[in-house]
Design a protein around this motif. Structure first.
Motif, PDB file in Angstrom:
ATOM      1  N   UNK A 128      12.558-105.133 -87.682  1.00 17.21           N
ATOM      2  CA  UNK A 128      11.416-104.466 -88.311  1.00 17.21           C
ATOM      3  C   UNK A 128      11.197-105.013 -89.716  1.00 17.21           C
ATOM      4  N   UNK A 129      12.297-105.180 -90.435  1.00 16.27           N
ATOM      5  CA  UNK A 129      12.189-105.738 -91.784  1.00 16.27           C
ATOM      6  C   UNK A 129      11.642-107.162 -91.745  1.00 16.27           C
ATOM      7  N   UNK A 189       7.878-108.831 -80.476  1.00 18.26           N
ATOM      8  CA  UNK A 189       7.261-107.934 -81.455  1.00 18.26           C
ATOM      9  C   UNK A 189       6.685-106.697 -80.778  1.00 18.26           C
ATOM     10  N   UNK A 190       6.019-106.901 -79.664  1.00 21.22           N
ATOM     11  CA  UNK A 190       5.440-105.772 -78.942  1.00 21.22           C
ATOM     12  C   UNK A 190       6.532-104.824 -78.441  1.00 21.22           C
ATOM     13  N   UNK A 193       7.821-102.816 -81.364  1.00 22.14           N
ATOM     14  CA  UNK A 193       6.852-101.768 -81.691  1.00 22.14           C
ATOM     15  C   UNK A 193       7.029-100.576 -80.770  1.00 22.14           C
ATOM     16  N   UNK A 194       7.086-100.849 -79.481  1.00 24.01           N
ATOM     17  CA  UNK A 194       7.166 -99.745 -78.525  1.00 24.01           C
ATOM     18  C   UNK A 194       8.551 -99.107 -78.525  1.00 24.01           C
ATOM     19  N   UNK A 196      10.549 -98.781 -81.108  1.00 23.85           N
ATOM     20  CA  UNK A 196      10.654 -97.906 -82.277  1.00 23.85           C
ATOM     21  C   UNK A 196       9.747 -96.692 -82.143  1.00 23.85           C
TER      22      UNK A 196
ATOM     23  N   UNK B 134       0.068-102.818 -89.369  1.00 24.92           N
ATOM     24  CA  UNK B 134       0.910-102.582 -88.197  1.00 24.92           C
ATOM     25  C   UNK B 134       2.377-102.611 -88.583  1.00 24.92           C
ATOM     26  N   UNK B 138       5.461 -99.140 -88.999  1.00 21.76           N
ATOM     27  CA  UNK B 138       6.845 -99.032 -88.519  1.00 21.76           C
ATOM     28  C   UNK B 138       7.717 -98.290 -89.522  1.00 21.76           C
ATOM     29  N   UNK B 139       7.258 -98.184 -90.753  1.00 23.23           N
ATOM     30  CA  UNK B 139       8.029 -97.487 -91.785  1.00 23.23           C
ATOM     31  C   UNK B 139       7.379 -96.164 -92.167  1.00 23.23           C
ATOM     32  N   UNK B 144       1.499 -94.231 -87.986  1.00 20.94           N
ATOM     33  CA  UNK B 144       1.930 -94.668 -86.670  1.00 20.94           C
ATOM     34  C   UNK B 144       0.928 -94.334 -85.576  1.00 20.94           C
ATOM     35  N   UNK B 182       0.781-108.792 -75.222  1.00 18.13           N
ATOM     36  CA  UNK B 182       1.875-109.272 -76.070  1.00 18.13           C
ATOM     37  C   UNK B 182       1.822-110.785 -76.228  1.00 18.13           C
TER      38      UNK B 182
END
Lengths: 219, 219
Positions: A128-129, A189-190, A193-194, A196, B134, B138-139, B144, B182
Motif C-alpha cells: 500500500x505504501x 494492485x487491483x 485494493x480489494x 484491503x 485511489x 487506502x489510508x 474509500x 485490472x
DNA sequence: GACGCTCTTGGACGGTCGTCAAGGAATCCT
DNA sequence: AGGATTCCTTGACGACCGTCCAAGAGCGTC
C-alpha cells in the motif's frame, strides 16, 4: 579521522591501521542507526501513509526524540528517499529465488501465483505504501528518480519470470517487458485494493489471474 | 440579474407555485456554485496533488476567499468527496458511446486503443489525480466508499468494451470483469507513469498493449 | 578526574493548515 | 424604498508542520 596516538584500542590484532578501524566503526554505527531509523520510518509510513506521517511521529515510534532525525538525515526528502531504497532491497530480496526453484511450467505458475498472493497478504501495508509513494512521485519531483528505479527493478523481476516460464514451455516471450509488468502489476494492485477493502476472494482472484495471464505472454 | 420590480423575469410562464420556484432557484444557485467551486478545486488538485493542496489554494484559484469554502462545504472531506463524484461524471461521460460506434472487431480495438491513449494524453493530470486519490483511499477511510464506487464504474466500462468486442467476433468473454479491468488499468497506469516521465513511446505502447490484451479476454 | 567527541534531547521559530465567527456587501421580496 | 436573507470577506485561533539550535548525556581517551 580524529585519530589519536592509540595504536590498538580493541583486542583484535588487526592488520589495518587503527584510524581506518575507528573510522569504519563510526561509519558503521552511523549507518546502522540510519537503517534503524529508516526501519521505524518505514513502519510508520506504511501504517499512516506518506501524506499523514510527520517526522515527529516517525521519531516517536522509533523511541527517539524528533530532533535526532536531522542528525542522521539532511531533511525529510532524504529520509523518505532512504526509506524507499530500503523498501526496494526488502522487496526484491524477498522475490529472489522463487523462479529458479521451479522445473515445470505449471509448478512455476503456481509458485509465482502463490508468492504474489502471499506477499500481498503478508505485506499488504508495505505494498500500500509503495503505491502511495508511486503516486506521490508523479507530483513530487524529488521522488521520481528513486521510484522509477524501483519500478524498473520490479519490471525486470516480472520479466525474469516470463523468460523462465517461456524456457520451461520451450517458447519465447512474445511481449515487451513493460507489457508483462503492466498487466501483472495491474492484477496485483487491483487485488491489493480489494484485499484491503475486505474482499475475501481477492487473493484467489489474483492467483487465478496470474495463472491466466502469464501463459498469454509467451508463444 | 439585478432585476428591479419586474414581475416576470423570464419568458416562460411557470405553473409552479412561486415559493417552489424560489426554493428551487436558490437550491440551484447553491448547487451551481458548489459545482463551480468543485471545478476549481478539481483543477487545483490535479495540478498539485491531494497532499499538497490546501483549501486556501483552492479558494485562491477559484477567485474567492478561503472562507467561502466552508459556506458551501461542511469540511475538507466533504469538498474532496464532492470533487471525486464530479470527476466520475466527467470521466464516464467522456467514455460513453465509444464502444457503440464500432461495427467491426478491429475498428473497435483501434477505437478503444485510440480513445484510451487520447484521454491519457489530454487529461493526464486528471488521471494522475485519480491514481493519487485511489491511493489515498487506502489510508483515509472517508474516501474509500466513493473511490470504490468510481472503480466499479470503470470496471463496468471496461467490461462493456469486452462484451462488445466479444459480440463482434462472435464469441463470449472468458474472463471475469475484474480481470479485464485490472489488466487494462495496469496498462493505462503504466503508460501514464511513463508518459508523465517523458517517455515518447508511452502512448504507442498503450495502444499496442490494449490491442493485444483485449482479444485474449474472449474466446 | 578532566577533556574531547559523538550522540541525543527538548524547546523555539516561522510557516501553514483547517476551522470558525463576526461583520460587510449584495441580493431578494414585499 | 427598506428590511430580511443570502452570500462573501476578513481576521483570528489553536494545532501541527519541518527545521534549527543550544545544551546536556554518554563514553572512550589522555
Amino acid at each position: 579521522m580524529t585519530s589519536t596516538s592509540t595504536p590498538v584500542p580493541g583486542s583484535v590484532a588487526g592488520s589495518a591501521a587503527p584510524a581506518d578501524r575507528i573510522a569504519r566503526r563510526q561509519v558503521d554505527k552511523f549507518a546502522e542507526r540510519r537503517r534503524q531509523l529508516a526501519d521505524a520510518a518505514l513502519l510508520t509510513l506504511s501504517e499512516r501513509g506518506y501524506a499523514r506521517t510527520s517526522l515527529r511521529e516517525i521519531a516517536k515510534d522509533s523511541g527517539f526524540s524528533h530532533g535526532v532525525l536531522h542528525y542522521y538525515f539532511r531533511d525529510k526528502v532524504d529520509l523518505i528517499t532512504y526509506c524507499v531504497r530500503q523498501y526496494k532491497a526488502h522487496c526484491v530480496e524477498r522475490h529472489d529465488g522463487i523462479v529458479a526453484t521451479a522445473t515445470a511450467p505449471d509448478a512455476l505458475l503456481a509458485g509465482v501465483a502463490d508468492a504474489l498472493a502471499g506477499t500481498l497478504a503478508q505485506d499488504a501495508l508495505m505494498h500500500r505504501l509503495w503505491y502511495d509513494l508511486r503516486s506521490q512521485s508523479l507530483f513530487e519531483e524529488s521522488f521520481r528518480a528513486d521510484v522509477a528505479e524501483i519500478d524498473d527493478s520490479l519490471e525486470r523481476m516480472i520479466w525474469r519470470t516470463v523468460e523462465a516460464y517461456a524456457g520451461l514451455v520451450g517458447a519465447v516471450p512474445t511481449c515487451s517487458p513493460s507489457f508483462a509488468y503492466a498487466t501483472v502489476d495491474g492484477l496485483f494492485a487491483q487485488a491489493l485494493l480489494r484485499h484491503l477493502a475486505g474482499a475475501p476472494d481477492a487473493l484467489d482472484d489474483l492467483r487465478a489471474g496470474v495463472r491466466r495471464q502469464l501463459p498469454t505472454l509467451v508463444g
